[in-house]
Write an enzyme that holds these catalytic residues in place. Structure first.
Site, mmCIF file in Angstrom:
data_model
loop_
_atom_site.group_PDB
_atom_site.id
_atom_site.type_symbol
_atom_site.label_atom_id
_atom_site.label_comp_id
_atom_site.label_asym_id
_atom_site.label_seq_id
_atom_site.Cartn_x
_atom_site.Cartn_y
_atom_site.Cartn_z
ATOM 1 N N ASN A 33 0.814 -1.145 0.048
ATOM 2 C CA ASN A 33 0.257 0.224 0.182
ATOM 3 C C ASN A 33 1.084 1.836 -0.246
ATOM 4 O O ASN A 33 1.616 0.943 -0.306
ATOM 5 C CB ASN A 33 -1.263 0.574 1.154
ATOM 6 C CG ASN A 33 0.005 -0.374 2.694
ATOM 7 O OD1 ASN A 33 0.494 0.822 2.961
ATOM 8 N ND2 ASN A 33 0.053 -1.152 3.596
ATOM 9 N N ALA B 4 1.122 1.489 11.579
ATOM 10 C CA ALA B 4 1.464 0.569 10.637
ATOM 11 C C ALA B 4 -0.078 0.796 9.323
ATOM 12 O O ALA B 4 -1.089 0.561 9.835
ATOM 13 C CB ALA B 4 2.203 -0.975 10.847
ATOM 14 N N LYS C 6 -11.468 -3.578 17.957
ATOM 15 C CA LYS C 6 -10.525 -3.754 17.712
ATOM 16 C C LYS C 6 -9.980 -3.890 19.365
ATOM 17 O O LYS C 6 -9.242 -4.225 19.936
ATOM 18 C CB LYS C 6 -9.393 -2.970 17.256
ATOM 19 C CG LYS C 6 -9.430 -2.700 16.047
ATOM 20 C CD LYS C 6 -8.542 -2.778 15.053
ATOM 21 C CE LYS C 6 -8.628 -2.988 13.661
ATOM 22 N NZ LYS C 6 -7.286 -3.423 13.112
HETATM 23 O O1 C5P Z 1 -8.434 -2.377 10.135
HETATM 24 P P1 C5P Z 1 -7.275 -1.149 9.972
HETATM 25 O O2 C5P Z 1 -6.844 -1.896 9.186
HETATM 26 O O3 C5P Z 1 -8.153 -0.064 8.887
HETATM 27 O O4 C5P Z 1 -7.369 -0.859 11.333
HETATM 28 C C1 C5P Z 1 -5.744 0.371 11.150
HETATM 29 C C2 C5P Z 1 -5.236 -0.067 12.184
HETATM 30 O O5 C5P Z 1 -5.620 -1.453 13.186
HETATM 31 C C3 C5P Z 1 -4.245 0.366 12.796
HETATM 32 O O6 C5P Z 1 -3.132 0.711 14.071
HETATM 33 C C4 C5P Z 1 -3.351 -0.498 12.003
HETATM 34 O O7 C5P Z 1 -1.655 0.128 12.175
HETATM 35 C C5 C5P Z 1 -3.516 -2.417 12.762
HETATM 36 N N1 C5P Z 1 -4.170 -3.108 12.055
HETATM 37 C C6 C5P Z 1 -3.457 -4.171 12.172
HETATM 38 N N2 C5P Z 1 -3.136 -5.794 11.867
HETATM 39 C C7 C5P Z 1 -3.824 -5.689 10.552
HETATM 40 C C8 C5P Z 1 -4.450 -4.956 10.681
HETATM 41 C C9 C5P Z 1 -4.785 -3.859 10.851
HETATM 42 O O8 C5P Z 1 -2.105 -3.879 13.292
HETATM 43 N N3 C5P Z 1 -3.907 -6.395 9.909
#
Ligand code: C5P
Length: 396
Positions: free
Chosen positions: A209, A273, A342
């Site tokens: 990305n 990230a 989360k």
């Molecule tokens: O679900 P989304 O990607 O939008 O959520 C963003 C948050 O979740 C960020 O803090 C990102 O670092 C974390 N994240 C994660 N593991 C993933 C996807 C997102 O820790 N597989």
């Protein structure tokens, strides 16, 4: 900025009117502000305005016996945590660079043993003049922090660099300078993830990305400046490691998850990230070949582990867990939903439709159970300094 003292020296330029707004913002942040108004500055703003906004007496001259008896100019120059010169005019900076002490402002600047931040504002030609540039270089060599002026239309009708930065940006720079002196995160371990992840399809191709890692790296730098022990788990980016930061390079989401787990325990986790949500179900051992038949290879995706959600459920969950959310629409609603889903304490949301990923500036919205705080539009390092200040306040 609570419990910090700022000595604000206001020079004689039209931008002095913005220093009134700066005083208001600093007071809102909890700083104690004492203003010194130069003779030139008093032609643009009044001591009465500054006294009302700062809720402190305003100092204007060396030769006021009552002032000198109550607080000598040496004491005035030493009691602040930071001395800010705003606006710093060409004349004021020339006198500072030359060590001239012919009024209260320049005497204080020569006598102080505290860090000094100068915020220049002047006509573009005056800013670009070799004499001014020489003086700025001298001041920087003397340890004075000099902000870069903004570029744009000026009160004099000309256009170019020389505009005073907007008060919220100055306020953030002041927070950054104070952060580097007060070190509120000393003794704390801050764990940060930054950058994208790369999910291989075959040995030469991957899913990725647009994350540049700039915001996460700026947060790591600000945390280290604030005295924290910082572990930065980084996806593939082209950013230098900030001073004092331990960096662990990873490529995939699964490697990032393992590195985060290995870095625990931490007092704070800031998951900046942009982790890839999906990866290829089966990484081909060899490069997938185009055979000329027009057939496309099937790309089966599987979900990656959610590092943030896993951390929040973990027995070793840090006391403060901050997630990020880059959204293109309904930014705050998505952030609130993510906070609940989360299990993070805060979600810091940013709109990547208005502020594209990989850019230099950001508007961060801190979403928590107690509401939303939207930070002003700022360069990423200034936004990072403010966020770290909020985190230090929350831990205190
Ligand atoms: O679900 P989304 O990607 O939008 O959520 C963003 C948050 O979740 C960020 O803090 C990102 O670092 C974390 N994240 C994660 N593991 C993933 C996807 C997102 O820790 N597989």
């Amino acid at each position: 900025m609570k419990d910090t003292r700022i000595l604000l020296i206001i020079g004689g330029g039209i931008a002095a009117y913005k220093s009134c707004e700066l005083v208001r913002l600093l007071r809102k942040e909890g700083a104690d502000v004492t203003c010194v108004l130069t003779e030139g500055g008093s032609h643009f703003v009044t001591a009465m305005t500054l006294a009302a906004l700062s809720e402190n007496p305003v100092h204007t001259t060396l030769w006021d016996l009552k002032n000198e008896v109550e607080m000598g100019h040496i004491q005035l120059s030493r009691q602040a945590d930071l001395v800010v010169v705003c606006p710093a005019t060409a004349d004021l900076m020339a006198r500072m660079a030359g060590g001239i002490a012919n009024d209260l402002a320049t005497t204080l600047l020569l006598a102080t043993d505290k860090p000094v931040l100068a915020v220049p504002a002047m006509n573009v030609r005056m800013w670009q003049h070799p004499a001014t540039q020489r003086n700025v270089a001298t001041l920087r060599a003397d340890g004075v922090a000099v902000m870069e002026p903004d570029e744009g239309a000026m009160a004099c009708g000309e256009f170019g660099p020389g505009r005073l930065p907007e008060p919220p940006a100055i306020c953030a720079e002041i927070a950054r300078q104070l952060g580097s002196t007060s070190k509120p995160l000393t003794g704390r371990h801050v764990l940060i993830t930054a950058g994208p992840t790369h999910e291989p399809i075959d040995p030469v191709r991957y899913i990725a990305n647009r994350s540049s890692g700039k915001q996460g790296y700026a947060i790591a730098a600000a945390a280290a400046k604030a005295g924290a022990k910082v572990t930065l788990v980084s996806g593939p980016v082209n950013q230098p490691t900030p001073p004092g930061v331990t960096r662990i390079d990873v490529e995939t989401a699964r490697q990032m998850a393992a590195a985060v787990d290995a870095a625990l325990p931490a007092d704070v986790a800031i998951m900046v990230a942009a982790v890839a949500d999906w990866r290829s179900a089966g990484e081909a051992a060899q490069k997938i070949k185009k055979d000329g038949s027009g057939q496309v290879p099937p790309l089966q995706l599987v979900e990656n582990p959610d590092i943030l959600a896993t951390l929040c459920k973990s027995e070793r969950r840090p006391p403060l867990v901050v997630g990020f959310a880059a959204e293109t629409n309904d930014v705050l609603e998505h952030a609130r939903a993510k906070l609940a889903r989360k299990g993070a304490d805060w979600i810091v949301a940013n709109d990547v439709a208005t502020h594209k990923m990989g850019g230099e500036i950001n508007v961060l919205h801190i979403v928590s159970a107690s509401g939303v705080e939207s930070l002003p539009e700022l360069p990423k390092d200034a936004a990072a300094a403010l966020l770290i200040e909020r985190i230090a306040d929350a831990l205190a």
